[in-house]
Write an enzyme that holds these catalytic residues in place. Structure first.
Site, PDB file in Angstrom:
ATOM      1  N   GLY A  41      28.666  25.418 -22.060  1.00 23.48           N
ATOM      2  CA  GLY A  41      30.054  25.722 -22.383  1.00 23.48           C
ATOM      3  C   GLY A  41      30.744  26.347 -21.195  1.00 23.48           C
ATOM      4  N   GLY A  43      34.214  29.264 -20.176  1.00 23.05           N
ATOM      5  CA  GLY A  43      35.193  30.225 -20.662  1.00 23.05           C
ATOM      6  C   GLY A  43      36.129  30.635 -19.548  1.00 23.05           C
ATOM      7  CG  ASP A 157      36.195  37.485 -27.420  1.00 24.67           C
ATOM      8  OD1 ASP A 157      37.129  37.324 -28.226  1.00 24.67           O
ATOM      9  OD2 ASP A 157      35.839  36.611 -26.606  1.00 24.67           O
TER      10      ASP A 157
END
Length: 417
Positions: A41, A43, A157
């Site tokens: 992934g 970010g 978060d």
């Protein structure tokens, strides 16, 4: 941050292997001691890769974006993340394994890899969780926050894509915007750090966050797990943040037993929210004992999600094998390379292989009908293991090739220049 995240809706990120996550040309092949197998992934601060160490340790390796590496502000955020994560230990968090050093060109950190889908992936694929699974998720995330807050850290978060569903319990990951207790925040004027659908009112208003802010985000995350949507939704981020500050949460589709647990956590006043310890003790002893038993023995997930979790582990193994094979095919073999220099194939003593057309065997340095050697045949696995074909010492001399007959028709050269 995706648009769905900003609306407070489904967060589709996750860190499990999926289609399209192979390494690209711009991705490094190795970071520190970790051979990179694929991309998990990305970010705002960097990319996350799946890596394997020489000792067989799988890790999620997070690397700061190259274009941000020279920015001192981002360096401080990354170093703060590393320092914060290294102070956290607990069953329901991903442990930090290693990190970059001052001499490294890239800034990176490696954390324990958790094979399993994220909460957002699981809910998107299988729908909202059942009440028993919700209670197990609730207790597991409370255990994670207990470890985080004990280290003097606020996560800041907590959201569905930062919760991984492992067979032995949930894992809270990514301390990308966490704040050490007593540290000065790095938020610039007018900039809000976090995901609007899961931020507390005090964070939206730019006030200092604390453990009670994580409790608010935990309640939003559990609402998503129970219904497939966050308790505050809107057409745009500003609308979501307005609702977080002024409106009551939408818990109409949350089971009553779960709603009674999370409603106090969504109070606008952070001081009115219960603490993590109070929330752990809120469940009756008998109910806590049953749910913790399921967590302890890896029986807390529905069968469909457990199957998906096992599939993630199998996919990673196959992914690793595909990566290994592609590296072997792409990498030339050099003598003396101890890791991938197998013994060359041998020819039995006293035997010479002959081409099917009856012509003499090719000497070293020749190929086919006398042309130059084009190098190893990439379609032949054996050709990748050696540069020359070894010949036996007692092989008879090669037959003399007759002179080309067309030379007789050339006129004799007379005289010299």
């Amino acid at each position: 941050m995706s648009r769905r995240e900003m609306r407070g809706g489904r967060d589709e990120e996750g860190t499990g292997p999926k289609v399209g996550s192979a390494l690209g040309r711009s991705d490094p092949a190795r970071i520190g001691p970790y051979q990179l197998l694929g991309r998990l992934g990305s970010g705002g601060m960097g990319k996350v890769y799946l890596g394997r160490s020489r000792t067989g340790q799988l890790a999620a390796v997070k690397v700061l974006h190259d274009q941000l590496a020279e920015d001192q502000e981002f360096r401080r955020r990354f170093e703060r993340e590393l320092h914060a994560a290294s102070r956290v230990s607990g069953r329901f968090t991903a442990a930090v394994l290693e990190s970059s050093r001052g001499i490294d060109e890239r800034l990176w950190m490696a954390t324990e890899y958790v094979p399993g889908p994220s909460l957002s992936q699981a809910v998107s694929a299988f729908g909202p969780l059942d009440p028993t699974t919700l209670l197990a998720l609730w207790l597991g995330l409370l255990g994670a926050l207990e470890s985080i807050h004990a280290a003097g850290i606020v996560h800041r978060d907590l959201k569905p894509s930062n919760v991984l569903l492992a067979e032995d319990g949930p894992r809270l990951i990514d301390f990308g915007v966490s704040v050490l207790g007593g540290a000065t925040t790095l938020t610039a004027t007018g900039v809000v750090i976090g995901t609007p659908g899961y931020m507390s009112p005090e964070e939206v208003q730019g006030h200092r966050s604390g453990p009670h802010s994580d409790v608010f985000a935990l309640a939003c995350t559990l609402t998503y797990a129970a219904t497939g949507s966050a308790p505050f939704e809107g057409a745009n981020p500003m609308g979501v943040m307005y609702r977080v500050i002024h409106d009551e949460p939408d818990l109409s589709r949350v089971p009553d037993r779960i709603a009674s647990l999370i409603r106090p956590c969504l109070d606008k006043d952070p001081q009115s929210r219960p603490s993590v310890t109070e929330l752990i003790n809120m469940l009756p002893a008998a109910e806590t004992d049953e749910v913790s038993r399921l967590l302890a023995h890896g029986k807390w997930l529905p069968e469909a999600i457990r199957r998906r979790t096992r599939e993630h582990a199998v996919t990673v193994f196959e992914w690793d094998g595909a990566r290994r094979d592609s590296l072997a095919a792409a990498r030339p073999v050099h003598p003396g390379d101890s890791e991938c220099d197998p013994e060359p194939p041998t020819v039995p003593q006293g035997s010479v292989t002959t081409p099917p057309n009856g012509s003499p065997p090719n000497p070293p340095g020749s190929y086919g009908t006398g042309g130059p050697d084009p190098g190893p045949d990439p379609t032949n696995e054996a050709s990748l293991r050696t540069h020359t074909v070894p010949l036996p010492a007692d092989m008879p001399p090669l037959p003399r090739i007759p002179r080309r007959t067309w030379l007789r028709w050339l006129p004799a050269r007379r005289g010299t220049r």
